[in-house]
Enzyme design. Structure first.
Site, short mmCIF file in Angstrom:
data_model
loop_
_atom_site.label_atom_id
_atom_site.label_comp_id
_atom_site.label_asym_id
_atom_site.label_seq_id
_atom_site.Cartn_x
_atom_site.Cartn_y
_atom_site.Cartn_z
N CYS A 90 0.82 -1.21 0.00
CA CYS A 90 0.00 0.00 0.00
C CYS A 90 0.85 1.27 0.00
O CYS A 90 0.40 2.33 -0.40
CB CYS A 90 -0.93 0.01 1.21
SG CYS A 90 -2.01 -1.43 1.22
N HIS A 133 -3.59 6.87 1.38
CA HIS A 133 -3.93 5.56 0.83
C HIS A 133 -5.33 5.21 1.30
O HIS A 133 -5.66 5.40 2.47
CB HIS A 133 -2.90 4.54 1.32
CG HIS A 133 -3.39 3.13 1.18
ND1 HIS A 133 -3.78 2.62 -0.03
CD2 HIS A 133 -3.58 2.14 2.09
CE1 HIS A 133 -4.18 1.36 0.15
NE2 HIS A 133 -4.07 1.06 1.43
N ASN A 181 -10.07 -0.81 -1.68
CA ASN A 181 -8.64 -0.60 -1.44
C ASN A 181 -7.87 -1.18 -2.63
O ASN A 181 -7.88 -2.39 -2.85
CB ASN A 181 -8.27 -1.32 -0.13
CG ASN A 181 -6.78 -1.24 0.18
OD1 ASN A 181 -5.95 -0.96 -0.68
ND2 ASN A 181 -6.44 -1.52 1.44
O1 UT7 Z 1 -4.18 -1.19 3.21
C1 UT7 Z 1 -4.09 -1.95 4.34
C2 UT7 Z 1 -4.99 -3.13 4.17
N1 UT7 Z 1 -5.87 -3.46 5.21
C3 UT7 Z 1 -6.63 -2.61 5.91
O2 UT7 Z 1 -6.61 -1.44 5.78
C4 UT7 Z 1 -7.60 -3.25 6.86
C5 UT7 Z 1 -7.75 -2.50 8.14
N2 UT7 Z 1 -8.79 -3.12 8.92
C6 UT7 Z 1 -10.09 -2.97 8.64
O3 UT7 Z 1 -10.45 -2.28 7.71
C7 UT7 Z 1 -11.08 -3.64 9.54
O4 UT7 Z 1 -10.42 -4.27 10.59
C8 UT7 Z 1 -11.96 -4.68 8.79
C9 UT7 Z 1 -12.90 -3.94 7.82
C10 UT7 Z 1 -11.13 -5.69 8.04
C11 UT7 Z 1 -12.84 -5.42 9.79
O5 UT7 Z 1 -13.61 -4.51 10.52
P1 UT7 Z 1 -13.69 -4.60 12.10
O6 UT7 Z 1 -14.62 -3.57 12.52
O7 UT7 Z 1 -12.28 -4.56 12.63
O8 UT7 Z 1 -14.34 -6.01 12.30
P2 UT7 Z 1 -13.77 -7.27 13.09
O9 UT7 Z 1 -12.62 -7.87 12.36
O10 UT7 Z 1 -13.59 -6.88 14.52
O11 UT7 Z 1 -14.98 -8.25 12.96
C12 UT7 Z 1 -16.24 -7.98 13.56
C13 UT7 Z 1 -17.21 -9.08 13.13
C14 UT7 Z 1 -16.65 -10.47 13.29
O12 UT7 Z 1 -17.69 -11.30 13.72
P3 UT7 Z 1 -17.80 -11.74 15.28
O13 UT7 Z 1 -16.51 -12.44 15.58
O14 UT7 Z 1 -17.95 -10.45 16.03
O15 UT7 Z 1 -18.99 -12.61 15.28
C15 UT7 Z 1 -16.28 -10.86 11.88
O16 UT7 Z 1 -16.32 -12.24 11.67
O17 UT7 Z 1 -17.53 -8.92 11.74
C16 UT7 Z 1 -17.33 -10.16 11.07
N3 UT7 Z 1 -16.94 -9.89 9.70
C17 UT7 Z 1 -17.84 -9.71 8.72
N4 UT7 Z 1 -19.18 -9.71 8.71
C18 UT7 Z 1 -19.80 -9.47 7.55
C19 UT7 Z 1 -15.70 -9.79 9.18
N5 UT7 Z 1 -15.76 -9.52 7.86
C20 UT7 Z 1 -17.08 -9.48 7.56
C21 UT7 Z 1 -17.80 -9.24 6.35
N6 UT7 Z 1 -19.15 -9.24 6.40
N7 UT7 Z 1 -17.18 -9.00 5.19
#
Ligand code: UT7
Length: 330
Positions: free
Chosen positions: A113, A257, A287
């Protein structure tokens, strides 16, 4: 004093639009979840066997036209991508061939990135030392072919998109152009966002077991990335502004980014600047890794979000972890 400046920019995304609703049909996710957690509504995916070089070449053509330059003017190419067409050679040589450039050097950058800002810093150094006068800097990615589009891979799958952006970097006189940049890395966190295969550690580069475990696809600890990004973005923005002798109040626009809209919002909040000072277009592209900054910069310029003479700051954070910033007077 000799400086370098971006004299032309352009971007290209594939035609195929994939909405959150399209993803709902493939995995257990929802448009509401994706919009709330990421700000993304749609992204572009390639069709057929289009590679990141193809996207980058088209973006490069547009940047050259924007700069009023012909391919024969280019004397160096830097191609930033984590998703090259092949393991080797890198995409740079494919640009050299496709654009019919003279046998100019072509360098490949793999800082994910942060790749575009890393590449831009190299272009700046080469131009300032008087070595090259027209450097083509490209950031392009095809992420879609490396996504697990099932519920298992939903955390990554909803975030990423394909696309390319490019810039032409040429000499200019101070005080215009690139004023400062900063590059950082922290390899202790390399496995928090990575793709481990194919790997030179593995005889045959990949095993059936690795393929079954889908270890050839990128993996991420989203929360860890999020936490580090919201700290490193403001840090590096302050760093490049201090190095350039400017303050946040003087900045017309920050172009980060595009990782997650909530990260962009958190950066604005931590910096204490109004949200409109941080450009975000992740809603329409997702992204796009090394392509996201040149895509965003082109759209911001085309929307009149900054003008000639304005102070613009770029900032990136991603796999490595690697992060980078750049301050420039447009
Ligand atoms: O350029 C660098 C590349 N990466 C990034 O920038 C990523 C940075 N991180 C993020 O953007 C966020 O951490 C994410 C968007 C990936 C995830 O969001 P979050 O608010 O941190 O969610 P989480 O990982 O804490 O997950 C919350 C819940 C989980 O379920 P439980 O365990 O609470 O039941 C996940 O399994 O959301 C669930 N979950 C989803 N639900 C629906 C994870 N992905 C999804 C999805 N759809 N696509």
């Amino acid at each position: 004093m000799l400086h370098s400046r971006i004299s032309g920019i352009g971007f290209h995304v594939p035609d195929r639009v994939v909405t959150n609703h399209d993803l709902e049909a493939l995995m257990d996710t929802s448009d509401a979840w994706i919009v709330e957690r990421t700000g993304i509504r749609q992204r572009h995916f390639v069709a057929g066997d289009v590679g990141s070089s193809d996207l980058g070449i088209e973006a490069a053509r547009r940047a050259l036209a924007d700069a009023g330059r012909a391919a024969r003017d280019v004397d160096f190419v830097i191609f930033a991508t984590t998703t090259p067409d092949w393991m080797f050679p890198g995409n740079g040589v494919l640009v050299q061939q496709a654009l019919g450039l003279d046998t100019v050097g072509a360098l490949d950058v793999r800082n994910a990135c942060s790749g575009f800002v890393y590449a831009l810093s190299v272009a700046d150094a080469f131009v300032r030392m008087g070595r090259y006068r027209c450097v083509l800097v490209i950031g392009a990615e095809v992420q879609s072919t490396g996504l697990d589009l099932s519920t298992d891979g939903r955390d990554m799958a909803v975030l990423f998109g394909d696309g390319a952006g490019a810039a032409v970097v040429e000499p200019t006189e101070a005080p215009r152009g690139i004023l400062s940049w900063a590059l950082h890395s922290e390899g202790a966190l390399a496995r928090e966002l990575w793709c481990e295969a194919p790997s030179s550690r593995v005889p045959g580069r990949i095993t059936t077991e690795m393929l079954e475990q889908r270890r050839q696809l990128p993996r991420m600890n989203g929360r860890q990335v999020f936490k580090n990004a919201t700290t490193r973005f403001p840090e590096v923005i302050h760093e490049v502004l201090a190095a350039a002798g400017h303050t946040l109040e003087e900045v017309a626009l920050i172009v980060p980014h595009q990782a997650n809209q909530r990260i962009g919002d958190a950066v604005a909040q931590r910096l204490g600047v109004p949200p409109e000072k941080v450009f975000q277009n992740i809603e329409r592209y997702g992204n796009t890794t090394a392509a996201s900054i040149p895509i965003a910069l082109t759209e911001a310029r085309d929307q009149g979000r900054f003008r000639d003479g304005d102070l613009v700051v770029l900032a990136a954070f991603g796999a490595g972890f690697a992060w980078a910033g750049c301050a420039m007077r447009w």
